[in-house]
Design a protein around this motif. Sequence first.
Motif, mmCIF file in Angstrom:
data_model
loop_
_atom_site.group_PDB
_atom_site.id
_atom_site.type_symbol
_atom_site.label_atom_id
_atom_site.label_comp_id
_atom_site.label_asym_id
_atom_site.label_seq_id
_atom_site.Cartn_x
_atom_site.Cartn_y
_atom_site.Cartn_z
ATOM 1 N N ALA A 181 0.837 -1.200 0.000
ATOM 2 C CA ALA A 181 0.000 0.000 0.000
ATOM 3 C C ALA A 181 0.873 1.252 0.000
ATOM 4 N N LEU A 182 1.925 1.233 0.812
ATOM 5 C CA LEU A 182 2.807 2.390 0.846
ATOM 6 C C LEU A 182 3.580 2.552 -0.460
ATOM 7 N N MET A 183 4.064 1.455 -1.015
ATOM 8 C CA MET A 183 4.814 1.552 -2.273
ATOM 9 C C MET A 183 3.916 2.052 -3.403
ATOM 10 N N ALA A 184 2.661 1.607 -3.416
ATOM 11 C CA ALA A 184 1.722 2.086 -4.434
ATOM 12 C C ALA A 184 1.370 3.556 -4.219
ATOM 13 N N ASP A 185 1.621 4.049 -3.006
ATOM 14 C CA ASP A 185 1.357 5.449 -2.685
ATOM 15 C C ASP A 185 2.604 6.311 -2.852
ATOM 16 N N GLY A 186 3.656 5.727 -3.443
ATOM 17 C CA GLY A 186 4.826 6.521 -3.789
ATOM 18 C C GLY A 186 6.048 6.354 -2.910
ATOM 19 N N VAL A 187 5.986 5.477 -1.903
ATOM 20 C CA VAL A 187 7.137 5.266 -1.024
ATOM 21 C C VAL A 187 8.117 4.291 -1.683
ATOM 22 N N GLU A 188 9.378 4.642 -1.701
ATOM 23 C CA GLU A 188 10.386 3.763 -2.268
ATOM 24 C C GLU A 188 10.574 2.539 -1.384
ATOM 25 N N PRO A 189 10.880 1.381 -1.983
ATOM 26 C CA PRO A 189 11.054 0.168 -1.178
ATOM 27 C C PRO A 189 12.012 0.339 -0.004
ATOM 28 N N ALA A 190 13.113 1.039 -0.211
ATOM 29 C CA ALA A 190 14.114 1.189 0.850
ATOM 30 C C ALA A 190 13.592 1.972 2.050
ATOM 31 N N SER A 191 12.521 2.735 1.867
ATOM 32 C CA SER A 191 11.996 3.590 2.946
ATOM 33 C C SER A 191 10.719 3.052 3.579
ATOM 34 N N VAL A 192 10.231 1.913 3.104
ATOM 35 C CA VAL A 192 8.913 1.426 3.527
ATOM 36 C C VAL A 192 8.818 1.256 5.031
ATOM 37 N N TYR A 193 9.744 0.546 5.642
ATOM 38 C CA TYR A 193 9.598 0.246 7.069
ATOM 39 C C TYR A 193 9.862 1.476 7.940
ATOM 40 N N GLU A 194 10.684 2.389 7.449
ATOM 41 C CA GLU A 194 10.878 3.649 8.166
ATOM 42 C C GLU A 194 9.579 4.440 8.201
ATOM 43 N N VAL A 195 8.906 4.514 7.059
ATOM 44 C CA VAL A 195 7.637 5.244 6.996
ATOM 45 C C VAL A 195 6.556 4.513 7.789
ATOM 46 N N LEU A 196 6.523 3.205 7.669
ATOM 47 C CA LEU A 196 5.499 2.414 8.344
ATOM 48 C C LEU A 196 5.644 2.466 9.862
ATOM 49 N N SER A 197 6.816 2.837 10.344
ATOM 50 C CA SER A 197 7.064 2.907 11.784
ATOM 51 C C SER A 197 6.468 4.155 12.426
ATOM 52 N N THR A 198 5.985 5.092 11.616
ATOM 53 C CA THR A 198 5.395 6.324 12.145
ATOM 54 C C THR A 198 3.874 6.232 12.126
ATOM 55 N N PRO A 199 3.206 6.900 13.059
ATOM 56 C CA PRO A 199 1.728 6.913 13.025
ATOM 57 C C PRO A 199 1.190 7.443 11.706
#
Length: 357
Positions: A181-199
């Motif tokens: 869902a995050l990657m389809a929303d424009g998040v690069e694979p390398a940043s997925v878990y960093e972004v997902l770790s935030t509310p």
Amino acid sequence: MHVSRLLRAMSVCILVAGTHAAYAADSLTVVSYGGQYTASQRVAHYEPFARKTGIEIKSVDYNGGLAELVAQVRSGSVSWDVVDVEMQDLERGCSDGLFERVDLDKLPSGTDGKPAKEDFLDGALHPCGVGSVVWSNVIAVNDPAFAGRTGPQTIDDFFDVAAFPGKRGLPKRPNALLEWALMADGVEPASVYEVLSTPEGLDRAFRKLDTIKDESVFWETGAQMIQLLVDGEVAMSTAYNGRIQGAISDDGKPLRIVWDRQIWNADYYAVVRGSREKAAAEDFVRFATGTEALAAQARVIAYGPIRRSAEALIDPKIAATLPTASVNFQNALAFNAAWWTDHGDVVNERYAAWLAQ
């Protein structure tokens, strides 16, 4: 998997010469998931090891998880020697003292001479286990649903209900789905878990899922997922690559794998703490994760070998169907089991609430 395919694979399996090594053990109990997967291990690992050493492999099936293992180790009555585990269970089991530590320096080099530490994919060598196969979460497409036009090619297409109408199959668990869902929303694979770790990142993932929820059918098992696709109840689905490739290769189903931003995971062999046959169990793990053994397994099931040197030993037509093929692996995301161990309870609770809305 057809029996004939397994028989063909046995004819090209590893040939072992020489006399049996001297072992005190006459058998080892190896625990795995059953079905086609254990059948591939039997052909590629169990039987060749038995021929080499004279040690019989007693195969036990389980459904994963650590409950039985905890009971054995805590009671001091250990009947299992080697267990096939996914990373999340390996992490927990290692922390809880359920597995023996691995001497990585004793792992054999690849057939090309490359040291083991350079030959295995990143993340394949763990203090308590050695990786064996790579399997992936992918998108599977039912091509007849898009007859006469180009079907979905990317993760973005999966989330685009306007350009690619049709029901989506989604799992009843959030693992891998939130990442997509995050990657389809424009998040690069390398940043997925960093972004997902935030509310904010978690909210963003659920907002993206909202865009396809009304067009989704939810499945619990791999068998259900396949049936939804084959019956045409969904036009595409999140899926496990081995299940889909088996349906394509063995059953001739008109399905297709989208490798774009696949989320790969691995299975590991681990020696149970307290095994009475520790030395033989460690030798089995070293044998089963050697180049030839991993290549042999990839010939009978569509899981990628976790050693780079193994690909050269696999027919190119087969190698092209595996998650580790270079063209399939170029923008892959490694599943972060440690992240899910730390955040899984909260995320699973939220996902269950989202499903119920």
